[in-house]
Design a protein around this motif. Structure first.
Motif, PDB file in Angstrom:
ATOM      1  N   ARG A 220       6.189  -1.597 -15.941  1.00 52.76           N
ATOM      2  CA  ARG A 220       6.994  -2.659 -16.561  1.00 52.76           C
ATOM      3  C   ARG A 220       6.192  -3.951 -16.702  1.00 52.76           C
ATOM      4  O   ARG A 220       6.331  -4.669 -17.696  1.00 52.76           O
ATOM      5  N   LEU A 221       5.372  -4.258 -15.715  1.00 53.10           N
ATOM      6  CA  LEU A 221       4.522  -5.447 -15.816  1.00 53.10           C
ATOM      7  C   LEU A 221       3.587  -5.350 -17.022  1.00 53.10           C
ATOM      8  O   LEU A 221       3.433  -6.315 -17.781  1.00 53.10           O
ATOM      9  N   ARG A 222       2.972  -4.204 -17.198  1.00 57.67           N
ATOM     10  CA  ARG A 222       2.057  -4.029 -18.335  1.00 57.67           C
ATOM     11  C   ARG A 222       2.819  -4.094 -19.655  1.00 57.67           C
ATOM     12  O   ARG A 222       2.341  -4.695 -20.631  1.00 57.67           O
ATOM     13  N   GLN A 223       3.999  -3.503 -19.682  1.00 60.65           N
ATOM     14  CA  GLN A 223       4.800  -3.541 -20.902  1.00 60.65           C
ATOM     15  C   GLN A 223       5.237  -4.962 -21.246  1.00 60.65           C
ATOM     16  O   GLN A 223       5.459  -5.286 -22.419  1.00 60.65           O
ATOM     17  N   ALA A 224       5.350  -5.823 -20.242  1.00 56.67           N
ATOM     18  CA  ALA A 224       5.728  -7.221 -20.476  1.00 56.67           C
ATOM     19  C   ALA A 224       4.555  -8.055 -20.979  1.00 56.67           C
ATOM     20  O   ALA A 224       4.741  -9.227 -21.329  1.00 56.67           O
ATOM     21  N   GLY A 225       3.348  -7.484 -20.992  1.00 55.53           N
ATOM     22  CA  GLY A 225       2.193  -8.181 -21.529  1.00 55.53           C
ATOM     23  C   GLY A 225       1.172  -8.623 -20.505  1.00 55.53           C
ATOM     24  O   GLY A 225       0.151  -9.229 -20.866  1.00 55.53           O
ATOM     25  N   PHE A 226       1.415  -8.328 -19.225  1.00 52.15           N
ATOM     26  CA  PHE A 226       0.503  -8.757 -18.178  1.00 52.15           C
ATOM     27  C   PHE A 226      -0.691  -7.814 -18.033  1.00 52.15           C
ATOM     28  O   PHE A 226      -0.588  -6.611 -18.286  1.00 52.15           O
ATOM     29  N   THR A 227      -1.813  -8.372 -17.581  1.00 53.56           N
ATOM     30  CA  THR A 227      -2.919  -7.597 -17.029  1.00 53.56           C
ATOM     31  C   THR A 227      -2.641  -7.452 -15.540  1.00 53.56           C
ATOM     32  O   THR A 227      -2.417  -8.453 -14.853  1.00 53.56           O
ATOM     33  N   VAL A 228      -2.672  -6.221 -15.019  1.00 49.07           N
ATOM     34  CA  VAL A 228      -2.094  -5.972 -13.695  1.00 49.07           C
ATOM     35  C   VAL A 228      -3.116  -5.405 -12.713  1.00 49.07           C
ATOM     36  O   VAL A 228      -3.875  -4.488 -13.033  1.00 49.07           O
ATOM     37  N   GLU A 229      -3.119  -5.968 -11.515  1.00 51.27           N
ATOM     38  CA  GLU A 229      -3.778  -5.389 -10.350  1.00 51.27           C
ATOM     39  C   GLU A 229      -2.705  -5.152  -9.291  1.00 51.27           C
ATOM     40  O   GLU A 229      -1.808  -5.978  -9.134  1.00 51.27           O
ATOM     41  N   ASP A 230      -2.811  -4.050  -8.544  1.00 51.62           N
ATOM     42  CA  ASP A 230      -1.996  -3.938  -7.336  1.00 51.62           C
ATOM     43  C   ASP A 230      -2.943  -3.729  -6.163  1.00 51.62           C
ATOM     44  O   ASP A 230      -3.844  -2.912  -6.204  1.00 51.62           O
ATOM     45  N   VAL A 231      -2.742  -4.518  -5.122  1.00 52.80           N
ATOM     46  CA  VAL A 231      -3.659  -4.578  -3.999  1.00 52.80           C
ATOM     47  C   VAL A 231      -2.910  -4.218  -2.724  1.00 52.80           C
ATOM     48  O   VAL A 231      -1.841  -4.787  -2.442  1.00 52.80           O
ATOM     49  N   ALA A 232      -3.461  -3.290  -1.946  1.00 52.96           N
ATOM     50  CA  ALA A 232      -2.899  -2.944  -0.647  1.00 52.96           C
ATOM     51  C   ALA A 232      -3.487  -3.877   0.408  1.00 52.96           C
ATOM     52  O   ALA A 232      -4.703  -4.069   0.471  1.00 52.96           O
ATOM     53  N   VAL A 233      -2.618  -4.490   1.210  1.00 53.01           N
ATOM     54  CA  VAL A 233      -3.055  -5.423   2.248  1.00 53.01           C
ATOM     55  C   VAL A 233      -2.358  -5.066   3.553  1.00 53.01           C
ATOM     56  O   VAL A 233      -1.276  -4.479   3.561  1.00 53.01           O
ATOM     57  N   ARG A 234      -2.986  -5.429   4.659  1.00 54.76           N
ATOM     58  CA  ARG A 234      -2.387  -5.167   5.961  1.00 54.76           C
ATOM     59  C   ARG A 234      -1.186  -6.078   6.196  1.00 54.76           C
ATOM     60  O   ARG A 234      -1.207  -7.262   5.849  1.00 54.76           O
ATOM     61  N   ALA A 235      -0.165  -5.510   6.811  1.00 54.66           N
ATOM     62  CA  ALA A 235       1.022  -6.301   7.132  1.00 54.66           C
ATOM     63  C   ALA A 235       0.706  -7.371   8.171  1.00 54.66           C
ATOM     64  O   ALA A 235       1.213  -8.482   8.104  1.00 54.66           O
ATOM     65  N   GLY A 236      -0.145  -7.014   9.129  1.00 56.52           N
ATOM     66  CA  GLY A 236      -0.507  -7.948  10.189  1.00 56.52           C
ATOM     67  C   GLY A 236      -1.843  -8.604   9.918  1.00 56.52           C
ATOM     68  O   GLY A 236      -2.354  -8.615   8.795  1.00 56.52           O
ATOM     69  N   THR A 237      -2.445  -9.125  10.967  1.00 56.90           N
ATOM     70  CA  THR A 237      -3.700  -9.857  10.833  1.00 56.90           C
ATOM     71  C   THR A 237      -4.887  -9.077  11.379  1.00 56.90           C
ATOM     72  O   THR A 237      -5.985  -9.617  11.496  1.00 56.90           O
ATOM     73  N   THR A 238      -4.684  -7.802  11.710  1.00 56.90           N
ATOM     74  CA  THR A 238      -5.776  -6.954  12.172  1.00 56.90           C
ATOM     75  C   THR A 238      -6.053  -5.879  11.131  1.00 56.90           C
ATOM     76  O   THR A 238      -5.394  -5.815  10.092  1.00 56.90           O
ATOM     77  N   ARG A 239      -7.021  -5.034  11.395  1.00 56.41           N
ATOM     78  CA  ARG A 239      -7.371  -3.963  10.466  1.00 56.41           C
ATOM     79  C   ARG A 239      -6.550  -2.701  10.688  1.00 56.41           C
ATOM     80  O   ARG A 239      -6.802  -1.678  10.071  1.00 56.41           O
ATOM     81  N   ARG A 240      -5.570  -2.784  11.542  1.00 53.79           N
ATOM     82  CA  ARG A 240      -4.717  -1.640  11.835  1.00 53.79           C
ATOM     83  C   ARG A 240      -3.286  -1.944  11.416  1.00 53.79           C
ATOM     84  O   ARG A 240      -2.923  -3.079  11.145  1.00 53.79           O
ATOM     85  N   GLY A 241      -2.481  -0.896  11.395  1.00 55.01           N
ATOM     86  CA  GLY A 241      -1.069  -1.076  11.107  1.00 55.01           C
ATOM     87  C   GLY A 241      -0.711  -0.804   9.660  1.00 55.01           C
ATOM     88  O   GLY A 241      -1.538  -0.370   8.858  1.00 55.01           O
ATOM     89  N   ALA A 242       0.548  -1.065   9.348  1.00 57.21           N
ATOM     90  CA  ALA A 242       1.099  -0.758   8.028  1.00 57.21           C
ATOM     91  C   ALA A 242       0.435  -1.585   6.942  1.00 57.21           C
ATOM     92  O   ALA A 242      -0.106  -2.668   7.186  1.00 57.21           O
ATOM     93  N   ARG A 243       0.485  -1.054   5.733  1.00 56.03           N
ATOM     94  CA  ARG A 243      -0.001  -1.771   4.563  1.00 56.03           C
ATOM     95  C   ARG A 243       1.165  -2.132   3.652  1.00 56.03           C
ATOM     96  O   ARG A 243       2.102  -1.357   3.492  1.00 56.03           O
ATOM     97  N   HIS A 244       1.079  -3.298   3.077  1.00 62.02           N
ATOM     98  CA  HIS A 244       2.016  -3.731   2.052  1.00 62.02           C
ATOM     99  C   HIS A 244       1.273  -3.806   0.722  1.00 62.02           C
ATOM    100  O   HIS A 244       0.059  -3.607   0.667  1.00 62.02           O
ATOM    101  N   VAL A 245       2.014  -4.080  -0.342  1.00 65.00           N
ATOM    102  CA  VAL A 245       1.427  -4.114  -1.688  1.00 65.00           C
ATOM    103  C   VAL A 245       1.697  -5.468  -2.327  1.00 65.00           C
ATOM    104  O   VAL A 245       2.800  -6.007  -2.205  1.00 65.00           O
TER     105      VAL A 245
END
Length: 228
Positions: free
Chosen positions: A191-216
């Motif tokens: 939907r973002l691309r269809q709206a005209g945007f150039t899109v990146e999606d980046v996975a990042v850690r939920a916390g401040t360490t290199r372990r644990g869940a990832r968010h987008v």
């Protein structure tokens, strides 16, 4: 183990459930029913929302719109990265969340709410986005658990085709729409691309360490040569 204590509750305008502010020792949580919307121990992805967005901005004095105050991690992360000429408007739908920021959560927010570059608005972010074309260099959305209305059904309007076109129009050419999510959502990317945007999606850690869940985080740029 220290038990959780409920400090306050708040109704969500347009929603059917109740927010609960909870504390366990020095840890804070904001809950919606059985869902934890945010936790003071997990600030990594909210800070990344600010950092990744600002890295992509060309303007030296950007006009930034943040949807959702929450525990304040996105705002606090943005301020040191910006010049004194930058302006940030934070829109929070639930007045109690602003009151919590100045009350029991004041230590988390520090002096960020009183920074002269910051304006706090108690309103629906959708209404602010639709006010003026090319008004913002960046729009950061962290108003739900992702591009679906969990806390209130009305949030779906931000993420559908019409809402994304409104965000596209509200951004200056080269501006960035950034959206936080607890997980991936391929239809939203389309939907973002269809709206005209150039899109990146980046996975990042939920916390401040290199372990644990990832968010987008979606980073959707309005091309500099495009028109609304």
């Amino acid at each position: 183990m220290i038990p959780w204590e409920t400090l306050d509750t708040a109704n969500i305008p347009g929603g059917s459930e109740t927010l609960r502010l909870k504390r366990r020792g020095t840890e804070f949580s904001i809950m919606l029913g059985a869902n934890e919307l945010m936790n003071s121990r997990l600030s990594g992805s909210e800070a990344a929302l600010a950092r990744l967005t600002i890295e992509r901005l060309a303007a030296s004095a950007p006009r930034i719109l943040i949807g959702g105050l929450g525990l304040g991690f996105t705002l606090r992360a943005a301020l040191p990265l910006l010049t004194q000429a930058a302006r940030i408007t934070v829109v929070e739908l639930v007045p109690a969340v602003v009151a919590w920021a100045r009350g029991p959560l004041a230590a988390l927010h520090g002096d960020s709410l009183d920074d002269p570059r910051v304006t706090i608005v108690e309103n629906d972010i959708g209404a602010i986005i639709g006010e003026r074309p090319a008004a913002w260099d960046a729009i950061l959305l962290d108003v739900d658990n992702g591009p679906e209305g969990l806390s209130r059904k009305g949030n779906d309007l931000l993420y559908d085709a019409r809402g994304l076109r409104a965000a596209f129009t509200a951004l200056a050419p080269g501006g960035v729409l950034s959206v936080w999510s607890s997980g991936p959502n391929a239809p939203f990317t389309r939907r973002l691309r269809q709206a005209g945007f150039t899109v990146e999606d980046v996975a990042v850690r939920a916390g401040t360490t290199r372990r644990g869940a990832r968010h987008v985080i979606w980073l959707a740029t309005r091309p500099s040569t495009s028109r609304a």
